[in-house]
Design a protein around this motif. Structure first.
Motif, PDB file in Angstrom:
ATOM      1  N   PHE A 171       0.800  -1.215   0.000  1.00 52.39           N
ATOM      2  CA  PHE A 171       0.000   0.000   0.000  1.00 52.39           C
ATOM      3  C   PHE A 171       0.838   1.273   0.000  1.00 52.39           C
ATOM      4  N   ILE A 172       2.021   1.182   0.544  1.00 47.19           N
ATOM      5  CA  ILE A 172       2.893   2.356   0.642  1.00 47.19           C
ATOM      6  C   ILE A 172       4.328   1.945   0.341  1.00 47.19           C
ATOM      7  N   ASP A 173       5.172   2.928   0.121  1.00 47.67           N
ATOM      8  CA  ASP A 173       6.601   2.676  -0.015  1.00 47.67           C
ATOM      9  C   ASP A 173       7.217   2.787   1.377  1.00 47.67           C
ATOM     10  N   PRO A 174       7.607   1.675   1.989  1.00 46.63           N
ATOM     11  CA  PRO A 174       8.102   1.733   3.369  1.00 46.63           C
ATOM     12  C   PRO A 174       9.371   2.559   3.533  1.00 46.63           C
ATOM     13  N   ASN A 175      10.062   2.833   2.440  1.00 46.33           N
ATOM     14  CA  ASN A 175      11.273   3.657   2.508  1.00 46.33           C
ATOM     15  C   ASN A 175      11.038   5.055   1.951  1.00 46.33           C
ATOM     16  N   GLY A 176       9.790   5.355   1.605  1.00 42.12           N
ATOM     17  CA  GLY A 176       9.477   6.628   0.970  1.00 42.12           C
ATOM     18  C   GLY A 176       9.078   7.706   1.953  1.00 42.12           C
ATOM     19  N   TYR A 177       8.204   8.560   1.484  1.00 45.23           N
ATOM     20  CA  TYR A 177       7.764   9.731   2.241  1.00 45.23           C
ATOM     21  C   TYR A 177       7.214   9.337   3.608  1.00 45.23           C
ATOM     22  N   ARG A 178       7.630  10.034   4.635  1.00 43.89           N
ATOM     23  CA  ARG A 178       7.244   9.704   6.007  1.00 43.89           C
ATOM     24  C   ARG A 178       6.287  10.721   6.619  1.00 43.89           C
ATOM     25  N   GLY A 179       5.694  11.591   5.813  1.00 41.39           N
ATOM     26  CA  GLY A 179       4.706  12.509   6.360  1.00 41.39           C
ATOM     27  C   GLY A 179       5.270  13.504   7.356  1.00 41.39           C
ATOM     28  N   SER A 180       6.505  13.899   7.184  1.00 45.55           N
ATOM     29  CA  SER A 180       7.160  14.838   8.096  1.00 45.55           C
ATOM     30  C   SER A 180       7.038  14.407   9.552  1.00 45.55           C
ATOM     31  N   VAL A 181       7.443  13.183   9.816  1.00 43.12           N
ATOM     32  CA  VAL A 181       7.446  12.657  11.183  1.00 43.12           C
ATOM     33  C   VAL A 181       8.875  12.699  11.709  1.00 43.12           C
ATOM     34  N   PHE A 182       9.028  13.273  12.888  1.00 47.07           N
ATOM     35  CA  PHE A 182      10.344  13.408  13.499  1.00 47.07           C
ATOM     36  C   PHE A 182      10.344  12.661  14.832  1.00 47.07           C
ATOM     37  N   PHE A 183      11.289  11.774  14.998  1.00 47.94           N
ATOM     38  CA  PHE A 183      11.433  11.040  16.251  1.00 47.94           C
ATOM     39  C   PHE A 183      12.406  11.814  17.131  1.00 47.94           C
ATOM     40  N   THR A 184      11.913  12.856  17.715  1.00 43.85           N
ATOM     41  CA  THR A 184      12.721  13.728  18.558  1.00 43.85           C
ATOM     42  C   THR A 184      11.798  14.551  19.439  1.00 43.85           C
ATOM     43  N   ASP A 185      12.377  15.287  20.365  1.00 42.41           N
ATOM     44  CA  ASP A 185      11.556  16.069  21.287  1.00 42.41           C
ATOM     45  C   ASP A 185      11.283  17.473  20.750  1.00 42.41           C
ATOM     46  N   GLN A 186      10.811  18.315  21.626  1.00 38.89           N
ATOM     47  CA  GLN A 186      10.376  19.647  21.227  1.00 38.89           C
ATOM     48  C   GLN A 186      11.511  20.592  20.864  1.00 38.89           C
ATOM     49  N   SER A 187      12.736  20.159  21.015  1.00 37.75           N
ATOM     50  CA  SER A 187      13.841  21.050  20.671  1.00 37.75           C
ATOM     51  C   SER A 187      13.843  21.373  19.184  1.00 37.75           C
ATOM     52  N   GLN A 188      13.118  20.587  18.404  1.00 37.56           N
ATOM     53  CA  GLN A 188      13.032  20.818  16.963  1.00 37.56           C
ATOM     54  C   GLN A 188      11.721  21.510  16.588  1.00 37.56           C
ATOM     55  N   LYS A 189      11.119  22.255  17.501  1.00 37.05           N
ATOM     56  CA  LYS A 189       9.774  22.782  17.314  1.00 37.05           C
ATOM     57  C   LYS A 189       9.634  23.762  16.148  1.00 37.05           C
ATOM     58  N   TYR A 190      10.714  24.200  15.562  1.00 32.83           N
ATOM     59  CA  TYR A 190      10.604  25.151  14.460  1.00 32.83           C
ATOM     60  C   TYR A 190      10.375  24.464  13.124  1.00 32.83           C
ATOM     61  N   TYR A 191      10.478  23.139  13.092  1.00 31.02           N
ATOM     62  CA  TYR A 191      10.134  22.386  11.900  1.00 31.02           C
ATOM     63  C   TYR A 191       8.652  22.073  11.940  1.00 31.02           C
ATOM     64  N   GLU A 192       8.045  21.964  10.761  1.00 33.45           N
ATOM     65  CA  GLU A 192       6.636  21.583  10.704  1.00 33.45           C
ATOM     66  C   GLU A 192       6.526  20.085  10.559  1.00 33.45           C
ATOM     67  N   GLY A 193       5.546  19.496  11.225  1.00 29.35           N
ATOM     68  CA  GLY A 193       5.322  18.068  11.125  1.00 29.35           C
ATOM     69  C   GLY A 193       4.931  17.485  12.458  1.00 29.35           C
ATOM     70  N   ALA A 194       4.977  16.165  12.511  1.00 29.72           N
ATOM     71  CA  ALA A 194       4.635  15.432  13.733  1.00 29.72           C
ATOM     72  C   ALA A 194       5.917  15.064  14.466  1.00 29.72           C
ATOM     73  N   PHE A 195       5.880  15.198  15.768  1.00 31.35           N
ATOM     74  CA  PHE A 195       7.025  14.889  16.606  1.00 31.35           C
ATOM     75  C   PHE A 195       6.596  13.833  17.611  1.00 31.35           C
ATOM     76  N   ILE A 196       7.436  12.839  17.801  1.00 30.67           N
ATOM     77  CA  ILE A 196       7.145  11.805  18.784  1.00 30.67           C
ATOM     78  C   ILE A 196       8.428  11.442  19.503  1.00 30.67           C
ATOM     79  N   TYR A 197       8.319  11.277  20.800  1.00 34.69           N
ATOM     80  CA  TYR A 197       9.488  10.933  21.603  1.00 34.69           C
ATOM     81  C   TYR A 197       9.023  10.289  22.902  1.00 34.69           C
ATOM     82  N   TYR A 198       9.948   9.658  23.589  1.00 35.64           N
ATOM     83  CA  TYR A 198       9.668   9.006  24.869  1.00 35.64           C
ATOM     84  C   TYR A 198      10.318   9.803  25.979  1.00 35.64           C
ATOM     85  N   ASP A 199       9.523  10.101  27.020  1.00 35.62           N
ATOM     86  CA  ASP A 199      10.043  10.845  28.157  1.00 35.62           C
ATOM     87  C   ASP A 199       9.140  10.599  29.356  1.00 35.62           C
TER      88      ASP A 199
END
Length: 143
Positions: free
Chosen positions: A23-51
């Protein structure tokens, strides 16, 4: 931020994405998802992290934080990310198949989402199904 747990979630999502490769390209576009915390808040997209024993997810849209969520469940956190990635594939994967119709176009879109999530696993399929049912309670089909 616990970088080890955040990285573990990222690797888990990568494994799950490969299951949906029909259904999708598993190595392709990731929908601007960032696996990091709020320190990257100036980028647009979804952010996810564990804390602090929870996964935290939020969207940054033009500098505004939206859709802030937290969970202890790795599967739930993965669902949020997978859903965001998969919805970005619908138009490109199905555009050539669509024909003018009086049918509510969400029928095809929801079918695509359910099929992709079913390929990933039962939890993800049931979770997507519940989200769609909730949407349809508020906004029923119009055909």
């Amino acid at each position: 931020m616990d970088t080890e747990k955040t990285h573990e979630l990222e690797q888990y999502v990568n494994v799950l994405l490969k299951r949906a490769s029909d259904f999708i390209d598993p190595n392709g576009y990731r929908g601007s998802v960032f696996f990091t915390d709020q320190s990257q808040k100036y980028y647009e997209g979804a952010f996810i992290y564990y804390d602090q024993d929870e996964y935290h997810y939020f969207n940054n849209d033009r500098g505004n934080i939206r859709d802030r969520r937290s969970t202890e469940s790795m599967d739930e956190a993965a669902y949020w990310v997978l859903h965001r990635i998969i919805i970005n594939y619908y138009p490109s994967k199905t555009k050539e198949k669509r024909e003018p119709s009086t049918r509510d176009s969400r029928r095809d879109w929801f079918a695509f989402l359910l099929s992709a999530h079913r390929a990933i696993g039962e939890y993800f399929y049931e979770r997507e199904k519940a989200d769609i049912e909730e949407t349809l309670k508020k906004y029923p089909y119009r055909d």
